[in-house]
Design an enzyme around this catalytic site. Structure first.
Site, PDB file in Angstrom:
ATOM      1  N   ASP A 207       0.822  -1.215   0.000  1.00 14.07           N
ATOM      2  CA  ASP A 207       0.000   0.000   0.000  1.00 14.07           C
ATOM      3  C   ASP A 207       0.856   1.264   0.000  1.00 14.07           C
ATOM      4  O   ASP A 207       1.965   1.275   0.532  1.00 14.07           O
ATOM      5  CB  ASP A 207      -0.938  -0.015   1.218  1.00 14.07           C
ATOM      6  CG  ASP A 207      -2.131   0.924   1.038  1.00 14.07           C
ATOM      7  OD1 ASP A 207      -2.373   1.373  -0.104  1.00 14.07           O
ATOM      8  OD2 ASP A 207      -2.805   1.209   2.039  1.00 14.07           O
ATOM      9  N   GLY A 208       0.318   2.312  -0.611  1.00 19.09           N
ATOM     10  CA  GLY A 208       0.977   3.626  -0.590  1.00 19.09           C
ATOM     11  C   GLY A 208       1.630   4.020  -1.903  1.00 19.09           C
ATOM     12  O   GLY A 208       2.294   5.062  -1.970  1.00 19.09           O
ATOM     13  N   ASN A 209       1.438   3.220  -2.940  1.00 19.05           N
ATOM     14  CA  ASN A 209       2.038   3.558  -4.247  1.00 19.05           C
ATOM     15  C   ASN A 209       1.563   4.921  -4.744  1.00 19.05           C
ATOM     16  O   ASN A 209       2.351   5.733  -5.236  1.00 19.05           O
ATOM     17  CB  ASN A 209       1.633   2.533  -5.313  1.00 19.05           C
ATOM     18  CG  ASN A 209       2.281   1.184  -5.099  1.00 19.05           C
ATOM     19  OD1 ASN A 209       3.195   1.051  -4.305  1.00 19.05           O
ATOM     20  ND2 ASN A 209       1.793   0.175  -5.818  1.00 19.05           N
ATOM     21  N   GLY A 210       0.251   5.152  -4.627  1.00 20.83           N
ATOM     22  CA  GLY A 210      -0.348   6.381  -5.148  1.00 20.83           C
ATOM     23  C   GLY A 210       0.180   7.605  -4.412  1.00 20.83           C
ATOM     24  O   GLY A 210       0.606   8.591  -5.026  1.00 20.83           O
TER      25      GLY A 210
ATOM     26  N   TRP B 102       2.882   7.878  -2.649  1.00 18.97           N
ATOM     27  CA  TRP B 102       4.331   8.000  -2.891  1.00 18.97           C
ATOM     28  C   TRP B 102       4.563   8.853  -4.139  1.00 18.97           C
ATOM     29  O   TRP B 102       5.405   9.742  -4.150  1.00 18.97           O
ATOM     30  CB  TRP B 102       4.927   6.606  -3.064  1.00 18.97           C
ATOM     31  CG  TRP B 102       6.398   6.571  -3.322  1.00 18.97           C
ATOM     32  CD1 TRP B 102       7.399   6.587  -2.385  1.00 18.97           C
ATOM     33  CD2 TRP B 102       7.048   6.494  -4.608  1.00 18.97           C
ATOM     34  NE1 TRP B 102       8.621   6.531  -3.000  1.00 18.97           N
ATOM     35  CE2 TRP B 102       8.441   6.468  -4.358  1.00 18.97           C
ATOM     36  CE3 TRP B 102       6.599   6.429  -5.921  1.00 18.97           C
ATOM     37  CZ2 TRP B 102       9.386   6.389  -5.393  1.00 18.97           C
ATOM     38  CZ3 TRP B 102       7.521   6.361  -6.938  1.00 18.97           C
ATOM     39  CH2 TRP B 102       8.904   6.343  -6.684  1.00 18.97           C
TER      40      TRP B 102
ATOM     41  N   ARG C 138      -0.200   8.830 -10.156  1.00 16.48           N
ATOM     42  CA  ARG C 138      -0.307   7.609  -9.359  1.00 16.48           C
ATOM     43  C   ARG C 138       0.278   6.403 -10.097  1.00 16.48           C
ATOM     44  O   ARG C 138       0.862   5.514  -9.496  1.00 16.48           O
ATOM     45  CB  ARG C 138      -1.776   7.318  -9.019  1.00 16.48           C
ATOM     46  CG  ARG C 138      -2.445   8.342  -8.139  1.00 16.48           C
ATOM     47  CD  ARG C 138      -3.915   8.015  -7.940  1.00 16.48           C
ATOM     48  NE  ARG C 138      -4.094   6.679  -7.378  1.00 16.48           N
ATOM     49  CZ  ARG C 138      -3.982   6.389  -6.083  1.00 16.48           C
ATOM     50  NH1 ARG C 138      -3.737   7.324  -5.211  1.00 16.48           N
ATOM     51  NH2 ARG C 138      -4.152   5.142  -5.661  1.00 16.48           N
TER      52      ARG C 138
ATOM     53  N   GLU D  37     -12.412  -4.897  -4.288  1.00 14.13           N
ATOM     54  CA  GLU D  37     -12.941  -3.525  -4.168  1.00 14.13           C
ATOM     55  C   GLU D  37     -12.168  -2.526  -5.036  1.00 14.13           C
ATOM     56  O   GLU D  37     -12.665  -1.426  -5.292  1.00 14.13           O
ATOM     57  CB  GLU D  37     -12.885  -3.056  -2.703  1.00 14.13           C
ATOM     58  CG  GLU D  37     -13.837  -3.789  -1.768  1.00 14.13           C
ATOM     59  CD  GLU D  37     -13.365  -5.183  -1.378  1.00 14.13           C
ATOM     60  OE1 GLU D  37     -12.135  -5.424  -1.374  1.00 14.13           O
ATOM     61  OE2 GLU D  37     -14.210  -6.044  -1.099  1.00 14.13           O
ATOM     62  N   ASN D  38     -10.965  -2.885  -5.459  1.00 12.66           N
ATOM     63  CA  ASN D  38     -10.169  -1.934  -6.256  1.00 12.66           C
ATOM     64  C   ASN D  38     -10.787  -1.646  -7.626  1.00 12.66           C
ATOM     65  O   ASN D  38     -10.403  -0.685  -8.300  1.00 12.66           O
ATOM     66  CB  ASN D  38      -8.712  -2.393  -6.405  1.00 12.66           C
ATOM     67  CG  ASN D  38      -7.883  -2.226  -5.151  1.00 12.66           C
ATOM     68  OD1 ASN D  38      -6.985  -3.011  -4.872  1.00 12.66           O
ATOM     69  ND2 ASN D  38      -8.185  -1.204  -4.358  1.00 12.66           N
TER      70      ASN D  38
ATOM     71  N   ARG E   6     -12.067   1.908  -8.505  1.00 17.78           N
ATOM     72  CA  ARG E   6     -11.197   3.023  -8.929  1.00 17.78           C
ATOM     73  C   ARG E   6     -11.507   3.417 -10.373  1.00 17.78           C
ATOM     74  O   ARG E   6     -12.233   2.723 -11.083  1.00 17.78           O
ATOM     75  CB  ARG E   6      -9.729   2.619  -8.781  1.00 17.78           C
ATOM     76  CG  ARG E   6      -9.384   2.380  -7.331  1.00 17.78           C
ATOM     77  CD  ARG E   6      -7.910   2.179  -7.132  1.00 17.78           C
ATOM     78  NE  ARG E   6      -7.633   1.922  -5.716  1.00 17.78           N
ATOM     79  CZ  ARG E   6      -6.433   1.923  -5.183  1.00 17.78           C
ATOM     80  NH1 ARG E   6      -5.369   2.162  -5.939  1.00 17.78           N
ATOM     81  NH2 ARG E   6      -6.269   1.688  -3.893  1.00 17.78           N
TER      82      ARG E   6
ATOM     83  N   ARG F 280       1.563  -4.311   6.577  1.00 18.27           N
ATOM     84  CA  ARG F 280       0.881  -3.384   5.675  1.00 18.27           C
ATOM     85  C   ARG F 280       1.685  -2.082   5.668  1.00 18.27           C
ATOM     86  O   ARG F 280       1.845  -1.442   6.707  1.00 18.27           O
ATOM     87  CB  ARG F 280      -0.550  -3.083   6.111  1.00 18.27           C
ATOM     88  CG  ARG F 280      -1.205  -2.107   5.132  1.00 18.27           C
ATOM     89  CD  ARG F 280      -2.651  -1.833   5.440  1.00 18.27           C
ATOM     90  NE  ARG F 280      -3.234  -1.028   4.368  1.00 18.27           N
ATOM     91  CZ  ARG F 280      -4.480  -1.124   3.942  1.00 18.27           C
ATOM     92  NH1 ARG F 280      -5.284  -2.003   4.491  1.00 18.27           N
ATOM     93  NH2 ARG F 280      -4.923  -0.360   2.971  1.00 18.27           N
TER      94      ARG F 280
END
Ligand code: IPE
Ligand code: IPE
Ligand code: MG
Length: 244
Positions: A17-20, A22, A30, A65-66, A69, A185
């Site tokens: 998690d956190g790619n976007g 970053w 993103r 759930e992704n 997007r 995570r």
């Protein structure tokens, strides 16, 4: 720390998690974060499975759930997965890593499915660790899917009601793997977001602030030191060791 005292988890889970964030924090798109994140994942997974003693690594790369997007982001991710699985297959093969997938096939595209099937087939006899990609994965969906398979087998008298227990249920999950020992995570979010609800019931949790593209081998070593300090009791009494 004395190396002999280090505890190595058998099955590690990582919620990537956190790619976007970053990328956004550097004023980039993103998608750039996903690209660098995917390169990091390829290096980190090979390190974890080939050099640390961890036997199974489950990585959450796309949740059911992704799909909420934007189409642009979902399409970018699907193309990235296809490209990376194609280019990385040989790397995993070289390191004797068996690649498997957990998740629903619907509504993944033919192209993604074909690439998944190819890498699975190519690496199926490898014995140097298991890399489980959770793609279009949801923990609740997995439990529902297992229940449907059990119900079908009951209907066909392949199993009886008396045989249903936790061990049998686990065999009906997407992959027949042991429980997760250590769940990481990245990015400072403290939630499970529908990842491996069954398998993580007694996992130790670790939530580094680092965004995934920066979560490198050294960060993983730090995580292992933290795991080493944990006292896993599984509902028992921690005095048992010294005071039965
Ligand atoms: C994780 O990074 C990768 C996927 C969920 C595919 P995010 O895309 O969730 O990045 P943030 O959380 O928005 O920073
Ligand atoms: C969880 O991350 C799914 C993956 C890492 C693949 P999300 O970024 O989608 O989770 P939420 O929405 O913050 O809970
Ligand atoms: Mg996220």
């Amino acid at each position: 720390m004395d190396d002999s005292k280090i505890k190595i988890p058998y099955h590690v889970g990582i919620i990537v998690d956190g790619n976007g964030r970053w990328a956004e924090e550097q004023g980039k798109k993103r998608s750039y974060g996903h690209k660098i994140g995917s390169e990091n994942l390829e290096k980190l997974s090979r390190y974890i499975l080939s050099q640390t003693g961890v036997k199974i690594l489950s990585v959450y790369v796309f949740s059911t759930e992704n799909f909420k997007r934007s189409k642009e982001e979902v399409d970018y991710l699907m193309n990235l997965f296809t490209k990376k699985f194609k280019s990385d297959a040989k790397l995993y093969q070289k390191e004797n890593i068996k690649v498997v997938f957990s998740g629903r096939r619907e509504p993944l595209s033919e192209e993604v499915l074909k690439t998944i099937d190819e890498i699975t087939e190519m690496t199926k006899n490898n014995t140097g660790g298991i890399l489980n990609f959770c793609l279009n994965y949801g923990g609740r969906a997995e439990i529902i899917d297992a229940t449907l398979k059990i119900s079908k087998d009951l209907g066909q008298n392949k199993i009886t009601e008396e045989e249903i227990n936790e061990d049998l249920f686990a065999h009906y999950l997407y992959q027949d793997l042991p429980p997760i020992d250590f769940l990481i995570r990245t990015s400072g979010e403290y939630r499970i977001s529908n990842f491996m609800l069954w398998q993580a019931s007694y996992a130790e949790f670790y939530f580094p602030e680092t965004y995934f593209p920066d979560f490198n081998n050294d960060e993983f070593d730090k995580a292992i030191l933290e795991y080493t300090k944990r006292d896993r009791r599984f509902g028992g009494n921690h005095y048992e060791k010294t005071n039965p």
